[in-house]
Each structure stands twice: as structure tokens, then as C-alpha cells.
Design a protein around this motif. Structure first.
Motif, PDB file in Angstrom:
ATOM      1  N   LYS A  15      44.320  35.075  38.685  1.00 15.17           N
ATOM      2  CA  LYS A  15      43.662  35.837  37.619  1.00 15.17           C
ATOM      3  C   LYS A  15      42.503  36.647  38.192  1.00 15.17           C
ATOM      4  O   LYS A  15      42.320  37.817  37.842  1.00 15.17           O
ATOM      5  CB  LYS A  15      43.167  34.907  36.514  1.00 15.17           C
ATOM      6  N   ALA A  16      41.719  36.058  39.077  1.00 18.35           N
ATOM      7  CA  ALA A  16      40.589  36.768  39.688  1.00 18.35           C
ATOM      8  C   ALA A  16      41.071  37.972  40.497  1.00 18.35           C
ATOM      9  O   ALA A  16      40.443  39.041  40.473  1.00 18.35           O
ATOM     10  CB  ALA A  16      39.776  35.817  40.567  1.00 18.35           C
ATOM     11  N   MET A  17      42.182  37.811  41.191  1.00 22.02           N
ATOM     12  CA  MET A  17      42.731  38.923  41.968  1.00 22.02           C
ATOM     13  C   MET A  17      43.177  40.063  41.033  1.00 22.02           C
ATOM     14  O   MET A  17      42.947  41.232  41.323  1.00 22.02           O
ATOM     15  CB  MET A  17      43.895  38.443  42.843  1.00 22.02           C
ATOM     16  N   TYR A  18      43.793  39.708  39.908  1.00 20.57           N
ATOM     17  CA  TYR A  18      44.221  40.730  38.951  1.00 20.57           C
ATOM     18  C   TYR A  18      43.003  41.405  38.309  1.00 20.57           C
ATOM     19  O   TYR A  18      42.979  42.627  38.146  1.00 20.57           O
ATOM     20  CB  TYR A  18      45.145  40.128  37.892  1.00 20.57           C
ATOM     21  N   LYS A  41      39.087  47.901  39.751  1.00 27.10           N
ATOM     22  CA  LYS A  41      39.274  49.014  40.679  1.00 27.10           C
ATOM     23  C   LYS A  41      39.944  50.194  39.953  1.00 27.10           C
ATOM     24  O   LYS A  41      39.531  51.343  40.100  1.00 27.10           O
ATOM     25  CB  LYS A  41      40.116  48.555  41.876  1.00 27.10           C
ATOM     26  N   TRP A  42      40.995  49.906  39.151  1.00 24.36           N
ATOM     27  CA  TRP A  42      41.672  50.958  38.388  1.00 24.36           C
ATOM     28  C   TRP A  42      40.708  51.627  37.415  1.00 24.36           C
ATOM     29  O   TRP A  42      40.707  52.840  37.258  1.00 24.36           O
ATOM     30  CB  TRP A  42      42.850  50.402  37.612  1.00 24.36           C
ATOM     31  N   GLN A  43      39.897  50.794  36.729  1.00 22.56           N
ATOM     32  CA  GLN A  43      38.950  51.340  35.756  1.00 22.56           C
ATOM     33  C   GLN A  43      37.936  52.246  36.448  1.00 22.56           C
ATOM     34  O   GLN A  43      37.582  53.304  35.925  1.00 22.56           O
ATOM     35  CB  GLN A  43      38.242  50.206  35.000  1.00 22.56           C
ATOM     36  N   GLN A  44      37.476  51.840  37.631  1.00 23.45           N
ATOM     37  CA  GLN A  44      36.517  52.652  38.378  1.00 23.45           C
ATOM     38  C   GLN A  44      37.175  53.965  38.809  1.00 23.45           C
ATOM     39  O   GLN A  44      36.554  55.028  38.741  1.00 23.45           O
ATOM     40  CB  GLN A  44      35.987  51.887  39.596  1.00 23.45           C
ATOM     41  N   GLN A  45      38.418  53.905  39.249  1.00 19.28           N
ATOM     42  CA  GLN A  45      39.133  55.122  39.653  1.00 19.28           C
ATOM     43  C   GLN A  45      39.293  56.071  38.462  1.00 19.28           C
ATOM     44  O   GLN A  45      39.151  57.277  38.610  1.00 19.28           O
ATOM     45  CB  GLN A  45      40.498  54.767  40.233  1.00 19.28           C
ATOM     46  N   GLU A  46      39.584  55.504  37.287  1.00 15.07           N
ATOM     47  CA  GLU A  46      39.715  56.336  36.087  1.00 15.07           C
ATOM     48  C   GLU A  46      38.389  57.006  35.736  1.00 15.07           C
ATOM     49  O   GLU A  46      38.352  58.185  35.387  1.00 15.07           O
ATOM     50  CB  GLU A  46      40.194  55.496  34.897  1.00 15.07           C
TER      51      GLU A  46
END
Length: 173
Positions: A153-156, A162-167
Motif C-alpha cells: 500500500k505504501a508503494m502504491y 508522484k502521478w499527482q505531482q506530475q499532473e
């Protein structure tokens, strides 16, 4: 009309859903839209909370979007009996790029109502039993990511951040 699917970690996915008190024309439109959304997103099941509706309502079709043969709408579903245990490899429209093995009941009996208010009873095993259990989890605010160990869960969670930051970075350009 295709609806947007909420993605983890949206807090609305963690809330238990309310019982459907009455079958209305608006509910029937919602059901139609859920079915279209499930098929468009190549799903085999969709629960109302995944599209932001906190209602005990699921649509399933274990034959998948290509066949569209086994569509079932279940209002206020509940598991009244289960037996056996099986490991199930699962993914979820609300948890993109995530899959895991979950221990599920091998057979389940589910009751509820269809879209016309008629009582239904489904005795399911194999893949249908898995789909039913997965979608009913959503009605109680449980996602597959809640059923794995802390490390996975922590890895996900890290991947999601990371995805949110990229967005955010992309939106700021």
C-alpha cells in the motif's frame, strides 16, 4: 452518458453507502449511465460510489464489455451466505495500475433487487463470486488497496503522489 470514475485516494471512496429507499426515474438514468461507463472503461463491474454516488447499487457483467451477455443490476445487494476460500488476482477501475491477490470466498449467495424493484437471489461461484465480492466491498468503503499489506500500500501511495505531482507540474505549464 459516460461518467467519471473516482480514483484512489479520493475520500468519497472510503465512505459506506446508503440503502436505496425508492426506485426513481433518476435512479434508472444513473443505472444506464453506470452500465455505459463500465463498458466504456472495459470493466466487469462498477459500484455507485466509484462515480460519486453513495448508494448501495452495483452493475456487473462478468462476460465483459466485448460480450455484454450477463449484465446484472443489483440494488441493495448483500451477501447472505458464503463458503470456501480462493486466492483472486484483482484490479480496479478506481486503482489504476494496481493489482493484488486477495483471499475471497469461493461461493457466495447475494440478495437484492433488480432495477424494477423485484427481489433477486444470485448463487455465484468462480469469477462471478469474485466480481460480486469486489463490488460489494466498494459499498462498504473498501478498496483492493485496503486489503493488502502496509508495504504494498505504501508503494502504491508513493506512486499516486508522484502521478499527482506530475499532473500539478503539467497543469502549471
Amino acid at each position: 452518458m459516460k461518467l467519471g470514475i473516482l480514483k484512489y485516494p479520493d475520500p468519497n471512496l472510503a465512505d459506506p453507502c446508503a440503502v436505496v429507499e425508492k426506485i426513481t426515474p433518476e435512479l434508472k438514468v444513473l443505472i444506464d449511465n453506470m452500465v455505459e461507463t463500465m463498458y466504456e472503461d472495459d470493466g466487469v463491474g462498477l459500484a455507485a460510489p466509484q462515480i460519486g454516488e453513495k448508494l448501495r447499487l452495483i452493475v456487473i457483467d462478468p462476460s465483459g464489455p466485448k460480450n455484454r451477455e450477463d449484465l446484472q443490476i443489483i440494488i441493495n445487494p448483500q451477501i447472505i451466505d458464503s463458503e470456501g476460500k480462493v486466492d483472486s488476482e484483482e484490479s480496479c477501475l478506481s486503482c489504476p495500475s494496481f493489482s493484488c491477490v486477495i483471499k475471497r470466498s469461493e461461493k457466495v449467495t447475494v440478495t437484492g433487487m433488480d432495477e424494477n424493484g423485484k427481489d433477486i437471489r444470485i448463487e455465484a461461484d468462480d469469477f462471478l463470486a469474485i466480481v460480486l465480492q469486489h463490488e460489494l466491498d466498494h459499498l462498504d468503503g473498501t478498496l483492493i488497496v485496503n486489503r493488502v499489506g502496509r508495504l504494498k500500500k505504501a508503494m502504491y501511495d508513493k506512486k499516486i503522489k508522484k502521478w499527482q505531482q506530475q499532473e500539478k507540474n503539467h497543469a502549471g505549464k
